[in-house]
Design a protein around this motif. Structure first.
Motif, PDB file in Angstrom:
ATOM      1  N   ILE A 163       0.832  -1.198   0.000  1.00 43.90           N
ATOM      2  CA  ILE A 163       0.000   0.000   0.000  1.00 43.90           C
ATOM      3  C   ILE A 163       0.871   1.255   0.000  1.00 43.90           C
ATOM      4  CG2 ILE A 163      -1.621   1.352   1.376  1.00 43.90           C
ATOM      5  CD1 ILE A 163      -2.945  -0.873  -0.082  1.00 43.90           C
ATOM      6  N   ARG A 164       1.977   1.235   0.761  1.00 45.89           N
ATOM      7  CA  ARG A 164       2.855   2.399   0.803  1.00 45.89           C
ATOM      8  C   ARG A 164       3.428   2.681  -0.586  1.00 45.89           C
ATOM      9  NH1 ARG A 164       6.878   3.324   5.599  1.00 45.89           N
ATOM     10  NH2 ARG A 164       7.130   1.084   5.395  1.00 45.89           N
ATOM     11  N   THR A 165       3.814   1.618  -1.313  1.00 49.79           N
ATOM     12  CA  THR A 165       4.326   1.791  -2.671  1.00 49.79           C
ATOM     13  C   THR A 165       3.270   2.429  -3.566  1.00 49.79           C
ATOM     14  OG1 THR A 165       5.799  -0.113  -2.453  1.00 49.79           O
ATOM     15  CG2 THR A 165       5.243   0.589  -4.686  1.00 49.79           C
ATOM     16  N   LEU A 166       2.038   1.987  -3.432  1.00 50.45           N
ATOM     17  CA  LEU A 166       0.947   2.558  -4.216  1.00 50.45           C
ATOM     18  C   LEU A 166       0.776   4.041  -3.913  1.00 50.45           C
ATOM     19  CD1 LEU A 166      -1.589   2.257  -6.059  1.00 50.45           C
ATOM     20  CD2 LEU A 166      -2.854   1.656  -4.003  1.00 50.45           C
ATOM     21  N   LEU A 167       0.790   4.406  -2.643  1.00 44.54           N
ATOM     22  CA  LEU A 167       0.549   5.796  -2.246  1.00 44.54           C
ATOM     23  C   LEU A 167       1.650   6.721  -2.739  1.00 44.54           C
ATOM     24  CD1 LEU A 167      -0.743   5.375   1.426  1.00 44.54           C
ATOM     25  CD2 LEU A 167      -2.087   5.713  -0.643  1.00 44.54           C
ATOM     26  N   THR A 168       2.901   6.236  -2.723  1.00 41.93           N
ATOM     27  CA  THR A 168       4.010   7.114  -3.100  1.00 41.93           C
ATOM     28  C   THR A 168       4.143   7.280  -4.607  1.00 41.93           C
ATOM     29  OG1 THR A 168       5.525   5.239  -2.959  1.00 41.93           O
ATOM     30  CG2 THR A 168       5.322   6.646  -1.008  1.00 41.93           C
ATOM     31  N   LYS A 169       3.371   6.535  -5.390  1.00 40.34           N
ATOM     32  CA  LYS A 169       3.447   6.635  -6.849  1.00 40.34           C
ATOM     33  C   LYS A 169       2.223   7.309  -7.462  1.00 40.34           C
ATOM     34  CE  LYS A 169       6.589   2.770  -7.610  1.00 40.34           C
ATOM     35  NZ  LYS A 169       6.809   1.485  -8.318  1.00 40.34           N
ATOM     36  N   LEU A 170       1.423   7.956  -6.643  1.00 39.50           N
ATOM     37  CA  LEU A 170       0.238   8.637  -7.168  1.00 39.50           C
ATOM     38  C   LEU A 170       0.647   9.818  -8.043  1.00 39.50           C
ATOM     39  CD1 LEU A 170      -2.010   8.663  -3.977  1.00 39.50           C
ATOM     40  CD2 LEU A 170      -2.151   7.140  -5.943  1.00 39.50           C
ATOM     41  N   ASP A 171      -0.121  10.061  -9.067  1.00 38.64           N
ATOM     42  CA  ASP A 171       0.152  11.203  -9.941  1.00 38.64           C
ATOM     43  C   ASP A 171      -1.170  11.842 -10.330  1.00 38.64           C
ATOM     44  OD1 ASP A 171      -0.952   9.465 -11.786  1.00 38.64           O
ATOM     45  OD2 ASP A 171       0.968   8.873 -12.619  1.00 38.64           O
ATOM     46  N   PHE A 281      -0.810   0.304 -23.104  1.00 42.40           N
ATOM     47  CA  PHE A 281      -1.632   1.348 -23.684  1.00 42.40           C
ATOM     48  C   PHE A 281      -2.374   2.043 -22.554  1.00 42.40           C
ATOM     49  CE2 PHE A 281      -1.073  -2.081 -26.662  1.00 42.40           C
ATOM     50  CZ  PHE A 281      -0.793  -1.462 -27.865  1.00 42.40           C
ATOM     51  N   GLY A 282      -2.527   3.366 -22.674  1.00 42.38           N
ATOM     52  CA  GLY A 282      -3.180   4.120 -21.617  1.00 42.38           C
ATOM     53  C   GLY A 282      -2.228   4.396 -20.474  1.00 42.38           C
ATOM     54  N   THR A 283      -2.722   5.085 -19.451  1.00 40.02           N
ATOM     55  CA  THR A 283      -1.902   5.446 -18.292  1.00 40.02           C
ATOM     56  C   THR A 283      -2.668   5.224 -17.001  1.00 40.02           C
ATOM     57  OG1 THR A 283      -2.658   7.749 -18.385  1.00 40.02           O
ATOM     58  CG2 THR A 283      -0.624   7.203 -19.584  1.00 40.02           C
ATOM     59  N   GLY A 284      -1.913   5.180 -15.909  1.00 41.85           N
ATOM     60  CA  GLY A 284      -2.523   5.104 -14.585  1.00 41.85           C
ATOM     61  C   GLY A 284      -3.481   3.930 -14.437  1.00 41.85           C
ATOM     62  N   TRP A 285      -4.638   4.203 -13.883  1.00 38.49           N
ATOM     63  CA  TRP A 285      -5.637   3.181 -13.605  1.00 38.49           C
ATOM     64  C   TRP A 285      -6.219   2.573 -14.881  1.00 38.49           C
ATOM     65  CZ3 TRP A 285      -6.319   2.070  -8.441  1.00 38.49           C
ATOM     66  CH2 TRP A 285      -5.847   3.029  -7.530  1.00 38.49           C
ATOM     67  N   ALA A 286      -6.056   3.246 -16.005  1.00 35.81           N
ATOM     68  CA  ALA A 286      -6.608   2.769 -17.280  1.00 35.81           C
ATOM     69  C   ALA A 286      -5.561   2.063 -18.133  1.00 35.81           C
ATOM     70  CB  ALA A 286      -7.211   3.938 -18.052  1.00 35.81           C
ATOM     71  N   THR A 287      -4.443   1.669 -17.551  1.00 37.13           N
ATOM     72  CA  THR A 287      -3.389   1.000 -18.310  1.00 37.13           C
ATOM     73  C   THR A 287      -3.833  -0.398 -18.754  1.00 37.13           C
ATOM     74  OG1 THR A 287      -1.642   2.184 -17.135  1.00 37.13           O
ATOM     75  CG2 THR A 287      -1.023   0.145 -18.240  1.00 37.13           C
ATOM     76  N   VAL A 288      -3.553  -0.713 -20.008  1.00 33.04           N
ATOM     77  CA  VAL A 288      -3.821  -2.039 -20.559  1.00 33.04           C
ATOM     78  C   VAL A 288      -2.492  -2.628 -21.028  1.00 33.04           C
ATOM     79  CG1 VAL A 288      -4.950  -3.345 -22.407  1.00 33.04           C
ATOM     80  CG2 VAL A 288      -6.157  -1.449 -21.296  1.00 33.04           C
ATOM     81  N   THR A 289      -2.235  -3.876 -20.662  1.00 37.05           N
ATOM     82  CA  THR A 289      -1.033  -4.581 -21.101  1.00 37.05           C
ATOM     83  C   THR A 289      -1.419  -5.652 -22.114  1.00 37.05           C
ATOM     84  OG1 THR A 289       0.073  -4.223 -18.977  1.00 37.05           O
ATOM     85  CG2 THR A 289       0.937  -5.977 -20.374  1.00 37.05           C
ATOM     86  N   VAL A 290      -0.719  -5.667 -23.234  1.00 38.72           N
ATOM     87  CA  VAL A 290      -0.959  -6.666 -24.274  1.00 38.72           C
ATOM     88  C   VAL A 290       0.304  -7.490 -24.462  1.00 38.72           C
ATOM     89  CG1 VAL A 290      -1.572  -7.073 -26.687  1.00 38.72           C
ATOM     90  CG2 VAL A 290      -2.638  -5.182 -25.440  1.00 38.72           C
ATOM     91  N   VAL A 291       0.163  -8.796 -24.326  1.00 37.94           N
ATOM     92  CA  VAL A 291       1.277  -9.723 -24.471  1.00 37.94           C
ATOM     93  C   VAL A 291       0.979 -10.674 -25.624  1.00 37.94           C
ATOM     94  CG1 VAL A 291       2.670 -11.494 -23.345  1.00 37.94           C
ATOM     95  CG2 VAL A 291       1.731  -9.617 -21.997  1.00 37.94           C
ATOM     96  N   THR A 292       1.960 -10.873 -26.497  1.00 36.12           N
ATOM     97  CA  THR A 292       1.839 -11.858 -27.563  1.00 36.12           C
ATOM     98  C   THR A 292       2.551 -13.130 -27.130  1.00 36.12           C
ATOM     99  OG1 THR A 292       1.751 -10.141 -29.256  1.00 36.12           O
ATOM    100  CG2 THR A 292       2.286 -12.374 -29.983  1.00 36.12           C
ATOM    101  N   MET A 293       1.787 -14.208 -26.980  1.00 33.38           N
ATOM    102  CA  MET A 293       2.355 -15.474 -26.546  1.00 33.38           C
ATOM    103  C   MET A 293       2.773 -16.300 -27.751  1.00 33.38           C
ATOM    104  SD  MET A 293       1.991 -14.979 -23.340  1.00 33.38           S
ATOM    105  CE  MET A 293       2.378 -16.579 -22.633  1.00 33.38           C
TER     106      MET A 293
END
Length: 354
Positions: A163-171, A281-293
């Motif tokens: 939680i501390r890591t989350l709080l210190t990275k807010l933008d 794609f996107g930033t912050g809470w709306a970030t999407v990660t796409v991985v090609t397997m």
């Protein structure tokens, strides 16, 4: 642990994709932890602005602590089809549902222990100086590794550290406000509310309770965009005294299988999966990660698992949709996996981007 890693490397692309989705949900649960229960009378504390409170959290430094957390999740995961899933899958899913007990001990950055307690069984990760132990009482297995002489962060991560890591990275992606005071585990706390600004986010709010004396996050809860509590962890007891050294002095019981892992000064590198590097794609809470397997064959259980999910399609192609309270994933027919704490449309846009 090592056997599980080896087994994972032999699985098909579809099985690995499913594991990736579950790991993403677990990671989200890990950083989103901690829930608050209201006390009959809130404590009177000196007022602090959100910025002042965040500053104190970032600067907090306690020499040691012992704590017990209650973790609970209701992510709305779909049920597995009949006959699908092994013991490892069932164990992973059990962490994302129901209630669990986590115990944490720390004594500086060289000594730490985190244990998941489930009835009479315990899974623990212990660091004592350069020695690191991973222990499973259920499997009666222990894995030992030695860290290099150079100083490294502890490999254990407690709910408060997450939680501390989350709080210190807010933008600028988050509205941060305070909401009075309260009690957690009998201790006075400030209450902080994080509200994502992204309309695509499935996270409605994260409410964090912060110890009023030591400024260590003790509790929080994650509300989904529909207002329902999806994940929670709460400290049920905490002691800020430095734990006794015996807590970190692990010795495998007689007859236990012990696996030794070598560690070089440069650190060990995990084998990288073949395929393209992950894209975001996107930033912050709306970030999407796409991985090609990598495109390999699928086993029957993995196919049954995927076939149980709703079919979706668009200009990006065809695939299957996994939708939970806080996480959405699309596993495409051509081997791509898109994951995010967002609505499905955000995943479709990411898959359609080149």
């Amino acid at each position: 642990m090592i056997d599980a890693m080896k087994a994972e490397s032999r699985r098909s692309v579809r099985t690995r994709a499913w594991a990736l989705v579950l790991a993403g949900a677990l990671a989200l649960a890990g950083i989103a932890g901690l829930s608050v229960r209201a006390a009959s009378a809130d404590p009177t504390l000196p007022p602090l602005t959100p910025a002042e409170l965040l500053g104190k959290v970032a600067a907090a430094d306690v020499p040691g602590l012992s704590a017990t957390f209650e973790q609970r999740s209701d992510l709305g995961l779909p049920a597995l089809p009949a006959g699908v899933g092994d013991d490892e899958t069932a164990s992973m899913l059990s962490l994302l549902t129901g209630t669990h007990t986590v115990r944490v001990w720390t004594a500086g950055d060289q000594k730490s222990k985190v244990a998941l307690v489930d009835g009479a069984t315990e899974s623990a990760l212990i660091r004592n100086g350069s020695d690191v132990w991973a222990w499973s009482s259920e499997k009666q297995e222990a894995v030992h590794s030695t860290l290099p002489a150079t100083k490294r962060p502890s490999p254990t991560v407690s709910p408060t550290e997450a939680i501390r890591t989350l709080l210190t990275k807010l933008d600028g992606t988050t509205d941060v406000t305070t909401s009075g005071t309260g009690y957690v585990a009998g201790r006075a706390v400030y209450q902080l509310i994080l509200t994502p600004r992204a309309t695509e986010s499935l996270v409605g709010q994260v409410r964090v309770s912060i110890d009023a004396e030591h400024f260590v996050p003790l509790a929080a809860k994650v509300l989904a965009s529909d207002g329902q509590e999806a994940v929670g962890v709460q400290a049920t007891g905490i002691d800020f005294a430095v734990p006794n050294d015996s807590i970190f002095a692990f010795q495998p019981p007689a007859g236990v299988t012990v696996t030794a892992r070598a560690s070089s000064g440069k650190g060990e590198k995990a084998e990288k999966p073949k395929g393209e590097a992950p894209k975001t794609f996107g930033t912050g809470w709306a970030t999407v990660t796409v991985v090609t397997m990598p495109t390999t064959g699928t086993d029957q259980q993995a196919k049954a698992l995927l076939d149980s999910l709703p079919a979706v399609s668009g200009s990006w192609g065809k695939g299957r949709l996994l939708s939970t309270t806080l996480l959405t994933a699309v596993i495409t027919d051509d081997g791509r996996v898109a994951v995010g704490a967002v609505v499905p449309d955000a995943l479709y846009r990411a898959l359609g981007s080149r």
